[in-house]
Enzyme design. Structure first.
Site, PDB file in Angstrom:
ATOM      1  N   HIS A 120      29.805  41.671  49.001  1.00 15.89           N
ATOM      2  CA  HIS A 120      30.631  40.506  49.276  1.00 15.89           C
ATOM      3  C   HIS A 120      30.695  40.324  50.792  1.00 15.89           C
ATOM      4  O   HIS A 120      30.595  41.285  51.551  1.00 15.89           O
ATOM      5  CB  HIS A 120      32.027  40.756  48.694  1.00 15.89           C
ATOM      6  CG  HIS A 120      32.960  39.595  48.726  1.00 15.89           C
ATOM      7  ND1 HIS A 120      33.600  39.199  49.880  1.00 15.89           N
ATOM      8  CD2 HIS A 120      33.397  38.756  47.750  1.00 15.89           C
ATOM      9  CE1 HIS A 120      34.390  38.170  49.615  1.00 15.89           C
ATOM     10  NE2 HIS A 120      34.284  37.875  48.326  1.00 15.89           N
ATOM     11  N   ASP A 197      34.578  49.451  48.767  1.00 11.21           N
ATOM     12  CA  ASP A 197      35.259  48.189  48.470  1.00 11.21           C
ATOM     13  C   ASP A 197      35.556  48.175  46.979  1.00 11.21           C
ATOM     14  O   ASP A 197      34.665  47.961  46.155  1.00 11.21           O
ATOM     15  CB  ASP A 197      34.358  47.026  48.865  1.00 11.21           C
ATOM     16  CG  ASP A 197      34.962  45.666  48.525  1.00 11.21           C
ATOM     17  OD1 ASP A 197      36.065  45.626  47.943  1.00 11.21           O
ATOM     18  OD2 ASP A 197      34.322  44.646  48.826  1.00 11.21           O
ATOM     19  N   GLN A 200      36.868  44.660  43.090  1.00 12.81           N
ATOM     20  CA  GLN A 200      36.577  44.365  41.685  1.00 12.81           C
ATOM     21  C   GLN A 200      36.787  45.589  40.793  1.00 12.81           C
ATOM     22  O   GLN A 200      37.304  45.484  39.686  1.00 12.81           O
ATOM     23  CB  GLN A 200      35.128  43.872  41.534  1.00 12.81           C
ATOM     24  CG  GLN A 200      34.839  42.562  42.238  1.00 12.81           C
ATOM     25  CD  GLN A 200      35.606  41.397  41.645  1.00 12.81           C
ATOM     26  OE1 GLN A 200      35.935  41.373  40.465  1.00 12.81           O
ATOM     27  NE2 GLN A 200      35.898  40.407  42.480  1.00 12.81           N
ATOM     28  N   LYS A 223      43.871  40.572  42.748  1.00 10.86           N
ATOM     29  CA  LYS A 223      42.882  40.759  41.687  1.00 10.86           C
ATOM     30  C   LYS A 223      43.349  41.771  40.636  1.00 10.86           C
ATOM     31  O   LYS A 223      42.754  41.884  39.575  1.00 10.86           O
ATOM     32  CB  LYS A 223      41.552  41.206  42.288  1.00 10.86           C
ATOM     33  CG  LYS A 223      40.897  40.173  43.207  1.00 10.86           C
ATOM     34  CD  LYS A 223      39.559  40.660  43.712  1.00 10.86           C
ATOM     35  CE  LYS A 223      38.986  39.757  44.786  1.00 10.86           C
ATOM     36  NZ  LYS A 223      38.636  38.414  44.285  1.00 10.86           N
ATOM     37  N   CYS A 359      30.668  34.179  47.567  1.00  8.68           N
ATOM     38  CA  CYS A 359      30.868  34.930  48.813  1.00  8.68           C
ATOM     39  C   CYS A 359      29.893  36.104  48.921  1.00  8.68           C
ATOM     40  O   CYS A 359      30.224  37.164  49.469  1.00  8.68           O
ATOM     41  CB  CYS A 359      32.309  35.432  48.947  1.00  8.68           C
ATOM     42  SG  CYS A 359      33.526  34.104  49.033  1.00  8.68           S
TER      43      CYS A 359
END
Length: 401
Positions: A120, A197, A200, A223, A359
């Site tokens: 991303h 990261d 998600q 999220k 993105c």
């Protein structure tokens, strides 16, 4: 096949959207919020808002206690060991920028930062810009045909000049869990710092940062069914000690005069100014809600719904899936159809999906695509949502073809 969600009623927005004939399938962008979160926000604002860590009065004490309770809950959710390793930011992007600036002094010209081809923008641009500022090399790990980071290629690219490895846990485009265990081991063998990261990945199951073995792990509250404007940075104590402060203001100061200042260590030293107090408290309430759910039932529901989505897409001619999606989201393109045109017709029928490059523009370029449609699922979705999506998809494709 019927896949019902027993948690649907816990999210008032889902009923509100249904009354507007809207079907929400853009959960990888942001999720709807449980009543438990709404109640926590209302309680905080209705019973006396106050700043944290800096007031001796009762409202300030209550706010500080609730704020720090949330820090503990995040630490427990990630099995962080202790809450002193949890820094609150304004989002995953904010946390990654904090790292890129806070670690900058540790790099010398010619050092290498390693990312992957699926990142991303939030886990690409901070490192790209750092590399340009400091004369570093930005190395990009390629993907295999299934959309996974190529471990063999990584073994050749991660080497003695590698100072940092920054990877996504779960691709927001390809929906595939990445092989982090061997990749992190390679980086550790070279003495490199590791950043994950988890924006998600954190949504799907409980994740143990101690078992994962990374130095830093970031995610966004919004999220994870929590409020927006709140992010989390987990860092090992030793790794946090290596960060330099990058934002300056109230609360993070130990001592100051007109010429000099000293600052608190993490976490408070990296929470300059007034933090998103209500949001942090709301995130704690959200984690309480999530922790009270049957985790196996949740995983089973997610798997069944994902299988239902995959089967429906694969049964339709001309649809090409990107990668080998494993959980909760599927990105696809349709032969001879522009993704923006398809998204427009789905929107007109009340279907909320994501279209475009998500993105992750470099990834899309590497796939030779201008964009794709992404359908992403949450615990409140059910098979009826997907049936409405498939019906709208068929009607849209009939028009476009």
């Amino acid at each position: 096949m019927l896949v019902a969600s027993p948690w649907r009623a816990d999210f008032p927005a889902i009923a509100a959207l249904h009354r507007q004939d809207q079907t929400y399938l853009d959960n990888a962008a942001t999720t709807q919020k449980p009543q438990a979160l709404l109640d926590a926000l209302a309680h905080y604002y209705a019973n006396g808002a106050a700043n944290v860590h800096r007031a001796q009065h009762l409202p300030g004490a209550h706010a500080t206690q609730a704020f720090e309770d949330s820090r503990s809950k995040v630490g427990q959710w990630l099995n962080a060991g202790d809450s002193g390793q949890i820094v609150f930011t304004h989002g995953a992007t904010s946390a990654l920028n904090l790292l890129a600036y806070g670690l900058e002094h540790q790099f010398s010209p010619g050092d290498e930062i390693v990312i992957s081809a699926l990142e991303h923008h939030a886990n690409l641009l901070p490192w790209q810009q750092l590399a340009q500022r400091r004369g570093l090399k930005l190395m990009v790990l390629p993907l295999d045909p299934d959309g996974l980071i190529d471990v063999d290629a990584a073994s050749r690219l991660i080497g003695p000049r590698t100072r940092l490895l920054a990877l996504s846990q779960l691709s927001n485009v390809l929906g595939a869990w990445q092989p982090l265990t061997p990749l992190l081991a390679m980086a550790r063998a070279q003495g490199a710092l590791t950043v994950i990261d988890g924006a998600q990945g954190v949504v799907h199951g409980r994740h143990d940062v101690q078992a994962l073995g990374c130095d830093f792990y970031v995610f966004s509250s919004h999220k994870l069914y929590g409020p927006d404007g709140v992010g989390v940075l987990f860092g090992r104590h030793a790794a946090l000690k290596g960060l330099r402060h990058w934002q300056f203001g109230g609360e993070m100061v130990q001592d100051a005069d007109y010429q000099h200042a000293s600052f608190h260590p993490a976490p408070l030293g990296f929470e300059a100014g007034t933090p998103p107090i209500a949001g942090v408290i709301g995130l704690g309430a959200t984690l309480d809600y999530l922790a009270g759910l049957d985790q196996q039932a949740l995983a089973d529901h997610e798997a069944a719904l994902h299988a239902y989505l995959l089967h429906g897409l694969q049964a339709r001619n001309g649809i090409r899936l990107l990668g080998s999606p494993q959980v909760a989201l599927v990105s696809f393109v349709v032969d001879g159809v522009h993704n923006a045109d398809l998204a427009h017709l789905l929107t007109e029928q009340g279907i909320a999906v994501r279209a475009g490059h998500h993105c992750a523009m470099p990834l899309m370029k590497s796939l030779g695509l201008a964009g794709a449609i992404r359908v992403s699922l949450a615990l409140y979705n059910d098979s009826e949502d997907l049936e409405r999506f498939f019906e709208a998809l068929d009607q849209a494709l009939e028009l476009l073809r």
